[in-house]
Scaffold this motif. Structure first.
Motif, PDB file in Angstrom:
ATOM      1  N   GLY A  57       0.797  -1.220   0.000  1.00  0.00           N
ATOM      2  CA  GLY A  57       0.000   0.000   0.000  1.00  0.00           C
ATOM      3  C   GLY A  57       0.827   1.265   0.000  1.00  0.00           C
ATOM      4  N   ILE A  58       0.485   2.165  -0.916  1.00  0.00           N
ATOM      5  CA  ILE A  58       1.115   3.487  -0.941  1.00  0.00           C
ATOM      6  C   ILE A  58       0.081   4.576  -0.665  1.00  0.00           C
ATOM      7  CG2 ILE A  58       3.015   2.787  -2.430  1.00  0.00           C
ATOM      8  CD1 ILE A  58       1.531   4.215  -4.759  1.00  0.00           C
ATOM      9  N   GLY A  59      -1.186   4.204  -0.558  1.00  0.00           N
ATOM     10  CA  GLY A  59      -2.235   5.179  -0.282  1.00  0.00           C
ATOM     11  C   GLY A  59      -2.571   6.030  -1.488  1.00  0.00           C
ATOM     12  N   ARG A  60      -3.582   6.825  -1.306  1.00  0.00           N
ATOM     13  CA  ARG A  60      -4.068   7.709  -2.374  1.00  0.00           C
ATOM     14  C   ARG A  60      -3.297   9.023  -2.372  1.00  0.00           C
ATOM     15  NH1 ARG A  60      -6.706   6.624  -6.736  1.00  0.00           N
ATOM     16  NH2 ARG A  60      -7.783   4.680  -6.497  1.00  0.00           N
ATOM     17  N   PRO A  61      -3.194   9.663  -3.541  1.00  0.00           N
ATOM     18  CA  PRO A  61      -2.501  10.954  -3.592  1.00  0.00           C
ATOM     19  C   PRO A  61      -3.270  12.011  -2.791  1.00  0.00           C
ATOM     20  CG  PRO A  61      -3.466  10.415  -5.733  1.00  0.00           C
ATOM     21  CD  PRO A  61      -3.680   9.233  -4.839  1.00  0.00           C
ATOM     22  N   PRO A  62      -2.527  12.934  -2.201  1.00  0.00           N
ATOM     23  CA  PRO A  62      -3.191  13.999  -1.445  1.00  0.00           C
ATOM     24  C   PRO A  62      -3.879  14.989  -2.383  1.00  0.00           C
ATOM     25  CG  PRO A  62      -0.822  14.368  -1.503  1.00  0.00           C
ATOM     26  CD  PRO A  62      -1.074  13.040  -2.162  1.00  0.00           C
ATOM     27  N   GLY A  63      -4.976  15.538  -1.919  1.00  0.00           N
ATOM     28  CA  GLY A  63      -5.684  16.558  -2.690  1.00  0.00           C
ATOM     29  C   GLY A  63      -6.065  16.079  -4.063  1.00  0.00           C
ATOM     30  N   ARG A  64      -5.740  16.891  -5.039  1.00  0.00           N
ATOM     31  CA  ARG A  64      -6.099  16.579  -6.429  1.00  0.00           C
ATOM     32  C   ARG A  64      -4.897  16.157  -7.255  1.00  0.00           C
ATOM     33  NH1 ARG A  64     -10.468  21.345  -7.716  1.00  0.00           N
ATOM     34  NH2 ARG A  64     -12.065  20.521  -6.332  1.00  0.00           N
TER      35      ARG A  64
END
Length: 147
Positions: A92-99
């Motif tokens: 897991g690297i997670g979702r990008p922050p913001g947009r």
């Protein structure tokens, strides 16, 4: 084009072939499939370790088969192997922050806090791969998915 190495998992353990494609990730399936064929490794015994946006940073999950979830490296492997039925160890690297664009995010460096944990987390991912090889997918899921 890939780097590869043969070995055994522990003394007298199962034989392994480690492969690191040297192509662009989006083209990694060709070298993986070629070496799987050369070493006579059936697709069901291929274990792909890859980054995963849909899992929080540092979490490791295992699955066999399924879709590629927009991951071009997995898409290349599935096409080259002729099947989606191979094991995936998903880091897991997670979702990008913001947009932030996901493509830019996966190509960016880890932040300072993430880098501090990275060595430990890579060791955990290696432990998960070892468990898949020695125990199988389902027992590994039972052991590591709660962590």
């Amino acid at each position: 084009v890939a780097e590869d190495a043969e070995g055994r998992l522990g003394f007298g353990g199962p034989k392994l072939v480690l492969v690191k494609p040297l192509t662009y990730m989006n083209l990694s399936g060709g070298p993986v499939a070629a070496l799987a064929q050369f070493y006579k490794v059936p697709p069901g015994q291929v274990v792909a370790v890859h980054d995963e946006l849909d899992i929080g940073y540092g979490q490791v999950r295992v699955k066999c088969g399924g879709g590629e979830g927009g991951h071009n490296g997995l898409r290349s492997m599935s096409k080259s192997l002729g099947t989606r039925e191979y094991v995936r160890v998903r880091f897991g690297i997670g979702r990008p922050p913001g947009r932030q664009d996901p493509a830019d995010y996966v190509l960016s460096d880890f932040g300072a806090v993430e880098r501090k944990e990275l060595e430990f987390l890579v060791d955990r991912a290696a432990d998960v791969v070892e468990s898949v090889i020695t125990r199988g997918v389902e027992p590994t899921q039972n052991l590591y998915h709660g962590v």
